[in-house]
Design a protein around this motif. Structure first.
Motif, PDB file in Angstrom:
ATOM      1  N   LYS A  50      18.956  51.694  47.380  1.00 56.94           N
ATOM      2  CA  LYS A  50      18.687  53.138  46.313  1.00 56.94           C
ATOM      3  C   LYS A  50      17.514  52.524  45.379  1.00 56.94           C
TER       4      LYS A  50
ATOM      5  N   THR B 130      11.940  62.741  44.553  1.00 55.66           N
ATOM      6  CA  THR B 130      13.246  62.297  44.234  1.00 55.66           C
ATOM      7  C   THR B 130      13.419  62.064  42.726  1.00 55.66           C
ATOM      8  N   GLU B 152      16.491  59.663  38.698  1.00 58.93           N
ATOM      9  CA  GLU B 152      16.517  60.255  39.942  1.00 58.93           C
ATOM     10  C   GLU B 152      17.415  61.405  39.984  1.00 58.93           C
ATOM     11  N   LYS B 153      16.998  62.429  40.981  1.00 55.82           N
ATOM     12  CA  LYS B 153      17.866  63.472  41.018  1.00 55.82           C
ATOM     13  C   LYS B 153      19.365  63.426  41.332  1.00 55.82           C
ATOM     14  N   ASP B 154      19.265  62.263  42.143  1.00 54.00           N
ATOM     15  CA  ASP B 154      20.911  62.033  42.533  1.00 54.00           C
ATOM     16  C   ASP B 154      21.859  61.154  41.704  1.00 54.00           C
ATOM     17  N   GLY B 155      21.099  60.964  40.265  1.00 55.91           N
ATOM     18  CA  GLY B 155      21.685  60.344  39.383  1.00 55.91           C
ATOM     19  C   GLY B 155      21.393  58.657  39.229  1.00 55.91           C
ATOM     20  N   SER B 156      20.756  58.210  40.325  1.00 51.35           N
ATOM     21  CA  SER B 156      20.347  57.033  40.013  1.00 51.35           C
ATOM     22  C   SER B 156      19.358  56.667  39.109  1.00 51.35           C
ATOM     23  N   TYR B 181      24.494  51.533  41.084  1.00 51.96           N
ATOM     24  CA  TYR B 181      24.748  52.115  42.516  1.00 51.96           C
ATOM     25  C   TYR B 181      26.289  52.136  42.699  1.00 51.96           C
TER      26      TYR B 181
END
Lengths: 276, 222
Positions: A50, B130, B152-156, B181
């Motif tokens: 990621k 993203t 990023e939108k997923d919290g990354s 991560y």
């Protein structure tokens, strides 16, 4: 007598079957590695992917050999028992032991010759595995860094580091095989039937390995005394930095077990009466 | 009469406020544009880079590689060994950001490495992307980008810290990159076929660090 025992060892049908099975398993594994190896490693690395990207060739001979070693070590360890488990008991059940011992051969000498032949067989099995996995892997897939893993952690080793790690891991694996062989020979001395000797050895190893693998605090105090707790120590040669102290201790534990099983076998065998 | 006066005053205030907002937005993004303009003056270069990483659960030795750039946007990388790089590899993160695609907010001035920097916050208009937000620290004197925070939108979250030598002009001599991560539990068991032991905490968030040193050569300007 030593040469005679080695010849006998390799003319046993099981000895050839084990090598054939290793070869077949390697072929099956090669297919899986060729078709799904990249996908498998991409999915593993996507955990870190990621925020990062990876550069370089990962699918190579070292990775092939490493994965094959992981896939085969336990099977090969158990299959070797089929060869060594019948080394004494088969002679007993066939009634040939009395004839062999009627020559000017001491029981200790006879057992030691058999043990040395089994030891040589273990060397050949390890070399066969190394040639098939590492040798063929490097020829087919080329050289490169090795992405190894141990206890949920990844280690990238340079090709030179990987070669050294393989050498040491195979050496340690040889000790593991020798422990299995010496235990199976002990049961081979104890039982007249080779099937019984093989089954008992396999059962003991499976049960002890199961206990060694369990993550329950109940068995924590027992585990250091089980030789099966040290069976997977070879995988630690693929970590950085290598914990030499621990691995030396693990190797010593296996050597002590080999000596105990060997001495016990010799003592029991020399006191046994050989009857038709 | 009073009502007309009130309406005129309201109109003037509104216009003033909107002008201020517009001018502030324009100013903020102009720092990024100036950085990109300066970067655009470089025709080509090549660099040797050294990567040192400190990533929990992933041990990689120090690796080296080569990087080539050719204007306008050809970046290529060759590494001698298997290595890990930041998400966007070595392409400057904000090189291709366009004003039309972002709502920019001026967050004032902050000091980074003793240098005063304009802090620019960018929010993409495109809802499918993203990236949730960029925060960029641009040196107010040289327009060099000192730091970039990407959420990023997923919290990354990824942070790029850039250091510069005098002779390399706009090109960073060092990049310190951090990212977060988590390792899913199931994955961890799959990773470890030898032992059934799981000594990694389930869904714990780890922080990875990558240090990259650059040594440039053949820098040619337009």
């Amino acid at each position: 007598m030593m040469l005679q025992e080695i010849y006998k060892m390799f003319t046993r049908p099981y000895a050839k079957i084990v090598l054939l099975v290793i070869f077949v398993l390697m072929l099956i594994f090669s297919l899986a590695f060729v078709f799904e190896g990249q996908e498998y490693y991409d999915s593993l690395l996507s955990t870190f992917g990621k925020g990062v990207s990876f550069e370089g060739k990962l699918i190579n001979g070292n990775l092939f050999a490493y994965q094959l070693f992981h896939a085969l070590w336990l099977f090969v360890g158990l299959m070797v028992i089929f060869v060594s488990g019948g080394m004494i008991s088969e002679e007993k059940s066939d009634g040939t032991l009395r004839m062999v011992l009627s020559r000017k051969v001491s029981k200790t000498g006879f057992f030691t010759a058999r043990f040395m032949a089994a030891k040589l067989y273990a060397v050949i099995v390890v070399l066969f595995m190394a040639a098939l996995s590492l040798g063929a892997g490097l020829v087919i897939f080329g050289n490169g860094e090795l992405l190894a893993f141990d206890h949920g952690e990844f280690f990238v080793l340079t090709s030179n580091q990987a070669l050294l790690s393989f050498g040491l891991a195979y050496l340690f694996y040889f000790l593991m095989l020798l422990t299995v062989i010496s235990l199976s020979m002990l049961f081979s001395v104890l039982f007249k039937s080779s099937i019984k000797a093989i089954l008992v050895t396999v059962s003991v190893i499976v049960i002890l390995y199961f206990v060694s693998s369990l993550e329950l605090s109940l068995f924590d105090s027992v585990k250091p005394f089980l030789f099966t707790s040290y069976f997977t120590s070879w995988s630690q040669f693929f970590t950085t930095p290598i914990d030499w102290m621990k691995l030396t201790f693990d190797a010593i534990v296996l050597i002590v077990h080999i000596l105990i099983f060997y001495t016990a076998s010799v003592m029991i065998f020399s006191k046994q009466e050989v009857l038709d | 009469m009073k009502r007309n006066l009130l309406f005129t005053a309201f109109l003037v205030v509104s216009l003033l406020l909107s002008y201020q907002a517009f001018s502030q937005t324009g100013d903020a993004f102009s720092y990024i544009e100036k950085y990109n303009q300066r970067l655009d003056s470089i025709k080509n270069y090549q660099a040797v880079f050294t990567v040192k990483s400190e990533i929990p659960l992933l041990n990689i030795p120090v690796t080296r590689g080569k990087m080539f750039f050719k204007w306008p946007a050809h970046y290529s990388i060759s590494t001698y060994q298997f290595t890990v790089l930041p998400k966007q590899k070595l392409t400057p993160v904000i090189r291709f950001l366009r004003r039309a695609n972002f709502k920019s907010i001026d967050r004032g001035i902050e000091t980074v490495n003793s240098q005063p920097c304009k802090v620019v916050e960018l929010h993409p208009y495109d809802t499918t992307t993203t990236v949730a937000q960029y925060t960029i620290w641009v040196d107010i004197n040289t327009y060099m980008v000192r730091r970039i925070f990407v959420s990023e939108k997923d919290g990354s979250e990824f942070v790029y810290h850039y250091s510069y030598d005098d002779d390399a002009d706009m090109l960073p001599s060092k990049l310190f990159y951090t990212f977060n991560y988590s390792l899913p539990h199931e994955q961890n068991v799959m990773l470890n076929p030898v032992a059934l032991r799981v000594d990694v905490e389930n869904s714990q968030v780890y922080e990875g660090k990558i240090n990259i040193d650059f040594a440039y050569s053949n820098i040619r300007k337009k």
